[in-house]
Design an enzyme around this catalytic site. Sequence first.
Site, PDB file in Angstrom:
ATOM      1  N   CYS A   1       0.819  -1.223   0.000  1.00 32.64           N
ATOM      2  CA  CYS A   1       0.000   0.000   0.000  1.00 32.64           C
ATOM      3  C   CYS A   1       0.848   1.267   0.000  1.00 32.64           C
ATOM      4  O   CYS A   1       0.334   2.354  -0.240  1.00 32.64           O
ATOM      5  CB  CYS A   1      -0.928   0.014   1.207  1.00 32.64           C
ATOM      6  SG  CYS A   1      -1.936  -1.454   1.317  1.00 32.64           S
TER       7      CYS A   1
ATOM      8  N   HIS B   1      -3.199   7.035   2.914  1.00 35.84           N
ATOM      9  CA  HIS B   1      -3.625   5.746   2.376  1.00 35.84           C
ATOM     10  C   HIS B   1      -5.020   5.449   2.912  1.00 35.84           C
ATOM     11  O   HIS B   1      -5.296   5.639   4.096  1.00 35.84           O
ATOM     12  CB  HIS B   1      -2.642   4.660   2.799  1.00 35.84           C
ATOM     13  CG  HIS B   1      -3.121   3.275   2.473  1.00 35.84           C
ATOM     14  ND1 HIS B   1      -3.605   2.941   1.216  1.00 35.84           N
ATOM     15  CD2 HIS B   1      -3.222   2.153   3.222  1.00 35.84           C
ATOM     16  CE1 HIS B   1      -3.973   1.681   1.223  1.00 35.84           C
ATOM     17  NE2 HIS B   1      -3.754   1.180   2.424  1.00 35.84           N
TER      18      HIS B   1
ATOM     19  N   ASN C   1     -10.074  -0.221   0.221  1.00 38.21           N
ATOM     20  CA  ASN C   1      -8.607  -0.155   0.217  1.00 38.21           C
ATOM     21  C   ASN C   1      -8.097  -0.660  -1.137  1.00 38.21           C
ATOM     22  O   ASN C   1      -8.193  -1.840  -1.437  1.00 38.21           O
ATOM     23  CB  ASN C   1      -8.084  -1.025   1.365  1.00 38.21           C
ATOM     24  CG  ASN C   1      -6.573  -1.008   1.473  1.00 38.21           C
ATOM     25  OD1 ASN C   1      -5.875  -0.550   0.576  1.00 38.21           O
ATOM     26  ND2 ASN C   1      -6.066  -1.524   2.586  1.00 38.21           N
TER      27      ASN C   1
HETATM   28  O1  UT7 Z   1      -3.626  -1.494   3.555  1.00 37.13           O
HETATM   29  C1  UT7 Z   1      -2.679  -1.995   4.445  1.00 37.13           C
HETATM   30  C2  UT7 Z   1      -3.025  -1.647   5.777  1.00 37.13           C
HETATM   31  N1  UT7 Z   1      -4.237  -2.328   6.186  1.00 37.13           N
HETATM   32  C3  UT7 Z   1      -4.894  -1.804   7.182  1.00 37.13           C
HETATM   33  O2  UT7 Z   1      -4.506  -0.752   7.606  1.00 37.13           O
HETATM   34  C4  UT7 Z   1      -6.033  -2.556   7.804  1.00 37.13           C
HETATM   35  C5  UT7 Z   1      -5.912  -2.428   9.299  1.00 37.13           C
HETATM   36  N2  UT7 Z   1      -6.930  -3.101  10.069  1.00 37.13           N
HETATM   37  C6  UT7 Z   1      -8.217  -2.724  10.090  1.00 37.13           C
HETATM   38  O3  UT7 Z   1      -8.619  -1.832   9.362  1.00 37.13           O
HETATM   39  C7  UT7 Z   1      -9.146  -3.380  11.076  1.00 37.13           C
HETATM   40  O4  UT7 Z   1      -8.388  -4.103  12.012  1.00 37.13           O
HETATM   41  C8  UT7 Z   1     -10.185  -4.316  10.418  1.00 37.13           C
HETATM   42  C9  UT7 Z   1     -11.202  -3.497   9.649  1.00 37.13           C
HETATM   43  C10 UT7 Z   1      -9.503  -5.284   9.490  1.00 37.13           C
HETATM   44  C11 UT7 Z   1     -10.948  -5.075  11.490  1.00 37.13           C
HETATM   45  O5  UT7 Z   1     -11.541  -4.183  12.407  1.00 37.13           O
HETATM   46  P1  UT7 Z   1     -11.374  -4.412  13.983  1.00 37.13           P
HETATM   47  O6  UT7 Z   1     -12.147  -3.367  14.652  1.00 37.13           O
HETATM   48  O7  UT7 Z   1      -9.885  -4.482  14.253  1.00 37.13           O
HETATM   49  O8  UT7 Z   1     -12.072  -5.784  14.185  1.00 37.13           O
HETATM   50  P2  UT7 Z   1     -11.464  -7.141  14.737  1.00 37.13           P
HETATM   51  O9  UT7 Z   1     -10.562  -7.765  13.745  1.00 37.13           O
HETATM   52  O10 UT7 Z   1     -10.930  -6.905  16.120  1.00 37.13           O
HETATM   53  O11 UT7 Z   1     -12.771  -8.018  14.840  1.00 37.13           O
HETATM   54  C12 UT7 Z   1     -13.832  -7.699  15.751  1.00 37.13           C
HETATM   55  C13 UT7 Z   1     -14.964  -8.685  15.545  1.00 37.13           C
HETATM   56  C14 UT7 Z   1     -14.503 -10.144  15.548  1.00 37.13           C
HETATM   57  O12 UT7 Z   1     -15.499 -10.904  16.194  1.00 37.13           O
HETATM   58  P3  UT7 Z   1     -15.289 -11.365  17.727  1.00 37.13           P
HETATM   59  O13 UT7 Z   1     -14.030 -12.170  17.712  1.00 37.13           O
HETATM   60  O14 UT7 Z   1     -15.171 -10.100  18.503  1.00 37.13           O
HETATM   61  O15 UT7 Z   1     -16.535 -12.149  17.990  1.00 37.13           O
HETATM   62  C15 UT7 Z   1     -14.491 -10.514  14.082  1.00 37.13           C
HETATM   63  O16 UT7 Z   1     -14.724 -11.880  13.881  1.00 37.13           O
HETATM   64  O17 UT7 Z   1     -15.574  -8.462  14.274  1.00 37.13           O
HETATM   65  C16 UT7 Z   1     -15.648  -9.705  13.561  1.00 37.13           C
HETATM   66  N3  UT7 Z   1     -15.589  -9.423  12.144  1.00 37.13           N
HETATM   67  C17 UT7 Z   1     -16.665  -9.131  11.390  1.00 37.13           C
HETATM   68  N4  UT7 Z   1     -17.955  -9.070  11.711  1.00 37.13           N
HETATM   69  C18 UT7 Z   1     -18.824  -8.740  10.718  1.00 37.13           C
HETATM   70  C19 UT7 Z   1     -14.471  -9.354  11.348  1.00 37.13           C
HETATM   71  N5  UT7 Z   1     -14.821  -9.032  10.088  1.00 37.13           N
HETATM   72  C20 UT7 Z   1     -16.179  -8.896  10.095  1.00 37.13           C
HETATM   73  C21 UT7 Z   1     -17.119  -8.575   9.105  1.00 37.13           C
HETATM   74  N6  UT7 Z   1     -18.409  -8.498   9.464  1.00 37.13           N
HETATM   75  N7  UT7 Z   1     -16.759  -8.303   7.834  1.00 37.13           N
END
Ligand code: UT7
Length: 343
Positions: free
Chosen positions: A126, A266, A296
């Site tokens: 990225c 980004h 993204n």
């Molecule tokens: O481009 C390169 C750089 N990339 C980035 O900068 C991405 C960086 N990361 C992020 O943007 C975020 O970490 C994400 C958007 C990927 C995830 O958001 P988060 O707030 O960190 O969520 P999480 O991974 O901590 O997940 C929270 C919950 C989980 O459920 P439990 O374990 O709390 O029950 C996931 O299973 O959300 C769940 N989850 C979803 N639920 C509904 C993960 N993806 C989804 C989804 N829909 N699509």
Amino acid sequence: MSVVSINPDVMGESRRVCIAGTGSYAPERVMTNADFEKIVDTSDEWIVTRTGIRERHMARDDETTSDMAAEAARRALAAAGIGPEEVQMIVVATITPDMPFPNTGCLVQDKIGARGAFCFDVEAACSGFVYALELGRQYVSSGALDTVLVIGAEKMSSMTDWTDRSTCVLFGDGAGAAVLRPCRRGRGLMTSVMGSDGSLAELLMVPGGGSRNPTSHETVDKGLHYLKMEGREVFKYAVNNMTAAAREALEKSGLSLEDVACVIPHQANVRIIQAIAQRLHAPIEKFFINVDRYGNTSGASVGIAMDEAVRGGRVKAGDVVMLLVFGGGFTWGCSLLEWGKRS
Ligand code: UT7
């Protein structure tokens, strides 16, 4: 096909380098959050509140990264008023090349008719667009070349695991391009700060298809050709490193954030952008945000955002602009430039 000679006599002269024109391209097909609700266990509410993404563009099956890159390049050249035959170097930032080789730059060269250019790709995920921009700046600044085409282009849908809700909702396809030329007035591209940390490579990767896990039935069965990400960890490092890079670039250039008219970060997650704004004590309005409409797009994201910011009048002649990136590797960077005072 001509050969570009890099003139050693003028190397080291240090000319100012401007972005003479920008262009971008996004495929026609749009996937909304509602479309994802039909294929994985997710909701529009989760995606919007956790990422800020509402829709993203998806390339057709027969549409490649070089097709998108070529269209963005044509638009950038038109904006700069430059013909393809004037381009001396094409550098494409991508993690989704049309194929392992030849490089995407060569394929773009052929598509746009830039017969006099030498061409290659840069891979910094990225962060790729800013890395490629800095590389191009060095060639023009030194006097070695006069016209460089920098492109960030991605078909992220080609490495998406459509059964993994934690990644498939995040990414989109598209391309952004910029033409670099020497400028007589204004500062053009000023300071760049870039960093990498390979010890964190495994937090964001496509494990299969390279020399570690060459493509086989087994790598396909195990899904190793899909993008894998430890989202929460990546989020943390993105905020920390982008904030630090922004501070360092400002310090190096003797500017403060008040001097910057527009930050173009980004576009991965609106919460990352909000966290950076908060840490830099900057109003969120200073940040250009289009992640809601593109998701993204990896190496294409800053190129697309910059083109939209310029065409939409958000960036005007004389404005200081900050480009701020973070991606797999890890890689990150910040570039400061003064827009548009070209002769
Ligand atoms: O481009 C390169 C750089 N990339 C980035 O900068 C991405 C960086 N990361 C992020 O943007 C975020 O970490 C994400 C958007 C990927 C995830 O958001 P988060 O707030 O960190 O969520 P999480 O991974 O901590 O997940 C929270 C919950 C989980 O459920 P439990 O374990 O709390 O029950 C996931 O299973 O959300 C769940 N989850 C979803 N639920 C509904 C993960 N993806 C989804 C989804 N829909 N699509």
